[in-house]
Design an enzyme around this catalytic site. Structure first.
Site, PDB file in Angstrom:
ATOM      1  N   CYS A   1      -4.231  -1.153  -2.055  1.00 27.02           N
ATOM      2  CA  CYS A   1      -4.377   0.285  -2.231  1.00 27.02           C
ATOM      3  C   CYS A   1      -5.306   0.469  -3.427  1.00 27.02           C
ATOM      4  O   CYS A   1      -5.017  -0.027  -4.522  1.00 27.02           O
ATOM      5  CB  CYS A   1      -3.002   0.893  -2.506  1.00 27.02           C
ATOM      6  SG  CYS A   1      -3.028   2.641  -2.921  1.00 27.02           S
TER       7      CYS A   1
ATOM      8  N   ASP B   1       0.874  -1.181   0.000  1.00 26.12           N
ATOM      9  CA  ASP B   1       0.000   0.000   0.000  1.00 26.12           C
ATOM     10  C   ASP B   1       0.902   1.219   0.000  1.00 26.12           C
ATOM     11  O   ASP B   1       2.104   1.119   0.263  1.00 26.12           O
ATOM     12  CB  ASP B   1      -0.888   0.001   1.262  1.00 26.12           C
ATOM     13  CG  ASP B   1      -1.766   1.254   1.351  1.00 26.12           C
ATOM     14  OD1 ASP B   1      -2.341   1.646   0.316  1.00 26.12           O
ATOM     15  OD2 ASP B   1      -1.870   1.852   2.447  1.00 26.12           O
ATOM     16  N   SER B   2       0.311   2.370  -0.260  1.00 29.22           N
ATOM     17  CA  SER B   2       1.077   3.611  -0.210  1.00 29.22           C
ATOM     18  C   SER B   2       1.520   3.925   1.218  1.00 29.22           C
ATOM     19  O   SER B   2       2.406   4.744   1.414  1.00 29.22           O
ATOM     20  CB  SER B   2       0.208   4.755  -0.728  1.00 29.22           C
ATOM     21  OG  SER B   2      -0.959   4.843   0.059  1.00 29.22           O
TER      22      SER B   2
ATOM     23  N   TYR C   1      -0.508   8.501  -2.385  1.00 33.82           N
ATOM     24  CA  TYR C   1      -0.492   8.249  -3.822  1.00 33.82           C
ATOM     25  C   TYR C   1      -1.691   8.928  -4.488  1.00 33.82           C
ATOM     26  O   TYR C   1      -1.679   9.194  -5.687  1.00 33.82           O
ATOM     27  CB  TYR C   1      -0.605   6.741  -4.108  1.00 33.82           C
ATOM     28  CG  TYR C   1       0.666   5.931  -3.893  1.00 33.82           C
ATOM     29  CD1 TYR C   1       1.796   6.466  -3.299  1.00 33.82           C
ATOM     30  CD2 TYR C   1       0.706   4.603  -4.319  1.00 33.82           C
ATOM     31  CE1 TYR C   1       2.938   5.692  -3.113  1.00 33.82           C
ATOM     32  CE2 TYR C   1       1.848   3.828  -4.144  1.00 33.82           C
ATOM     33  CZ  TYR C   1       2.958   4.377  -3.537  1.00 33.82           C
ATOM     34  OH  TYR C   1       4.086   3.605  -3.363  1.00 33.82           O
TER      35      TYR C   1
ATOM     36  N   CYS D   1     -11.023   3.073  -0.490  1.00 35.50           N
ATOM     37  CA  CYS D   1      -9.667   3.442  -0.099  1.00 35.50           C
ATOM     38  C   CYS D   1      -9.387   2.645   1.155  1.00 35.50           C
ATOM     39  O   CYS D   1     -10.223   2.587   2.062  1.00 35.50           O
ATOM     40  CB  CYS D   1      -9.576   4.941   0.188  1.00 35.50           C
ATOM     41  SG  CYS D   1      -7.994   5.454   0.907  1.00 35.50           S
ATOM     42  N   THR D   2      -8.217   2.025   1.201  1.00 31.71           N
ATOM     43  CA  THR D   2      -7.953   1.111   2.321  1.00 31.71           C
ATOM     44  C   THR D   2      -7.692   1.846   3.637  1.00 31.71           C
ATOM     45  O   THR D   2      -7.567   1.214   4.680  1.00 31.71           O
ATOM     46  CB  THR D   2      -6.777   0.170   1.984  1.00 31.71           C
ATOM     47  OG1 THR D   2      -5.652   0.953   1.572  1.00 31.71           O
ATOM     48  CG2 THR D   2      -7.166  -0.788   0.881  1.00 31.71           C
ATOM     49  N   HIS D   3      -7.605   3.163   3.580  1.00 35.88           N
ATOM     50  CA  HIS D   3      -7.494   3.920   4.825  1.00 35.88           C
ATOM     51  C   HIS D   3      -8.862   4.122   5.493  1.00 35.88           C
ATOM     52  O   HIS D   3      -8.931   4.382   6.689  1.00 35.88           O
ATOM     53  CB  HIS D   3      -6.905   5.309   4.555  1.00 35.88           C
ATOM     54  CG  HIS D   3      -5.424   5.321   4.406  1.00 35.88           C
ATOM     55  ND1 HIS D   3      -4.793   4.781   3.313  1.00 35.88           N
ATOM     56  CD2 HIS D   3      -4.438   5.811   5.218  1.00 35.88           C
ATOM     57  CE1 HIS D   3      -3.481   4.956   3.455  1.00 35.88           C
ATOM     58  NE2 HIS D   3      -3.253   5.570   4.598  1.00 35.88           N
TER      59      HIS D   3
ATOM     60  N   GLU E   1      -4.275   8.543   8.944  1.00 39.04           N
ATOM     61  CA  GLU E   1      -2.860   8.307   9.286  1.00 39.04           C
ATOM     62  C   GLU E   1      -2.520   8.984  10.616  1.00 39.04           C
ATOM     63  O   GLU E   1      -1.614   8.558  11.333  1.00 39.04           O
ATOM     64  CB  GLU E   1      -1.926   8.819   8.174  1.00 39.04           C
ATOM     65  CG  GLU E   1      -2.038   8.050   6.858  1.00 39.04           C
ATOM     66  CD  GLU E   1      -0.849   7.129   6.544  1.00 39.04           C
ATOM     67  OE1 GLU E   1       0.221   7.299   7.127  1.00 39.04           O
ATOM     68  OE2 GLU E   1      -1.025   6.231   5.695  1.00 39.04           O
TER      69      GLU E   1
HETATM   70  N1  DGL Z   1      -4.677   3.557   0.795  1.00 38.87           N
HETATM   71  C1  DGL Z   1      -4.751   4.238  -0.466  1.00 38.87           C
HETATM   72  C2  DGL Z   1      -5.960   3.741  -1.247  1.00 38.87           C
HETATM   73  O1  DGL Z   1      -6.537   2.710  -0.918  1.00 38.87           O
HETATM   74  C3  DGL Z   1      -4.861   5.725  -0.376  1.00 38.87           C
HETATM   75  C4  DGL Z   1      -3.858   6.505   0.315  1.00 38.87           C
HETATM   76  C5  DGL Z   1      -3.076   7.418  -0.584  1.00 38.87           C
HETATM   77  O2  DGL Z   1      -3.581   8.432  -1.076  1.00 38.87           O
HETATM   78  O3  DGL Z   1      -1.932   7.100  -0.767  1.00 38.87           O
HETATM   79  O4  DGL Z   1      -6.365   4.358  -2.195  1.00 38.87           O
END
Ligand code: DGL
Length: 281
Positions: free
Chosen positions: A78, A15-16, A47, A189-191, A157
């Protein structure tokens, strides 16, 4: 030996940053015997606001790094990287590559009853219409309403999972989706699963939330089963975590994302990751 048939080979996940740990959590639940190597590109996150070319380049580098562990599959944990880089990764690497978009879209379709699905994600995921293309490929009866929520990533984060700033941001981002009358919302988005409680409270209890990471973990089980490369060992798998930077709040936030204390963390230099591939070559 053909490593693709080596059942004990680890699954590589990237992931990013640390959002992908929400996916690892579900992978461990679904496949407790599998060995996992995780790479979080914490030095180069986010990202979601970068160009497609940059995200593709970083995704190839991250995958090349994970390939050094002889992984038998790659999970792109991600949505941003999945939405722009999945085809490049599949054509470049000779292992199954599982992304977030296809499973997330399928699950969203399975949940909706009024055929109005909302999707939230980073700017890159939303601007590339990753989910709406995928959903429309599967059904032409569904309306998709997408909204970019870039501030959710730094809030997550930061560990601000129940904070007035997050409530205010959620209210602003989610208002148009509520107005559109969606009955299902894909957390693209995994966040975002870390902000699930705030998001659910904001949209109300009747809207079903789809966690793309849960959906993807089922796809991983399916893919490994079909290819006959599931780890048949009876012992608990090992989990190793690599990051390109260790921010001061890392332990706390990473444990929040993973749902348990995180150990076995190693730092890898960004210069090394960058040296593994250049798009200009
Ligand atoms: N975790 C990333 C996703 O699922 C997003 C975080 C980022 O912008 O890097 O899209």
């Amino acid at each position: 030996m053909d490593f693709m048939k080596d059942r004990s080979a680890p699954i590589g996940v990237f992931d990013s940053g640390i959002g992908g740990l929400t996916v690892v959590k579900h992978l461990i639940d679904a496949l407790p015997n599998e060995n996992i190597v995780y790479f979080g590109d914490t030095a180069r996150v986010p990202y979601g606001s970068k160009s497609n070319d940059t995200v593709i380049e970083y995704s190839i580098q991250n995958t090349a790094f994970l390939m050094e562990f002889g992984v038998k599959a790659i999970v792109v944990a991600c949505n941003t990287a999945s939405s722009v880089a999945i085809e490049s990764l599949r054509s470049k690497f000779d292992v199954p590559v599982i992304g977030m978009i296809e499973p997330g879209a399928k699950y969203g379709l399975g949940y909706t009853s009024n055929n109005k699905i909302g999707v939230i994600g980073t700017r890159a995921t939303i601007n590339n219409n990753a989910y709406s293309h995928q959903i429309k490929e599967l059904s032409n009866e569904v309306e998709v309403f997408e909204s970019a929520c870039p501030l959710f990533v730094p809030l997550a984060e930061e560990g601000w999972v129940d904070h007035p700033a997050t409530w205010a941001v959620a209210a602003e981002y989610l208002a148009p989706l509520k107005k559109a009358g969606i009955d299902t919302l894909i957390l693209g988005c995994t966040h975002y699963p870390i902000l699930r409680a705030v998001i659910q409270r904001e949209v109300g209890p009747d809207i079903k939330l789809v966690d793309s990471g849960i959906a993807a973990s089922y796809s991983v089980v399916k893919e490994l089963t079909e290819r006959d490369i599931l780890n048949k060992s009876n012992s608990q798998g090992s989990h190793i975590y690599y990051v390109s930077d260790v921010p001061t709040t890392f332990q706390f936030v990473a444990s929040l994302f993973l749902g348990k204390e995180i150990t076995n963390i190693h730092k890898v230099e960004t210069d090394y990751i960058s040296s593994l591939f250049s798009i200009k070559k």
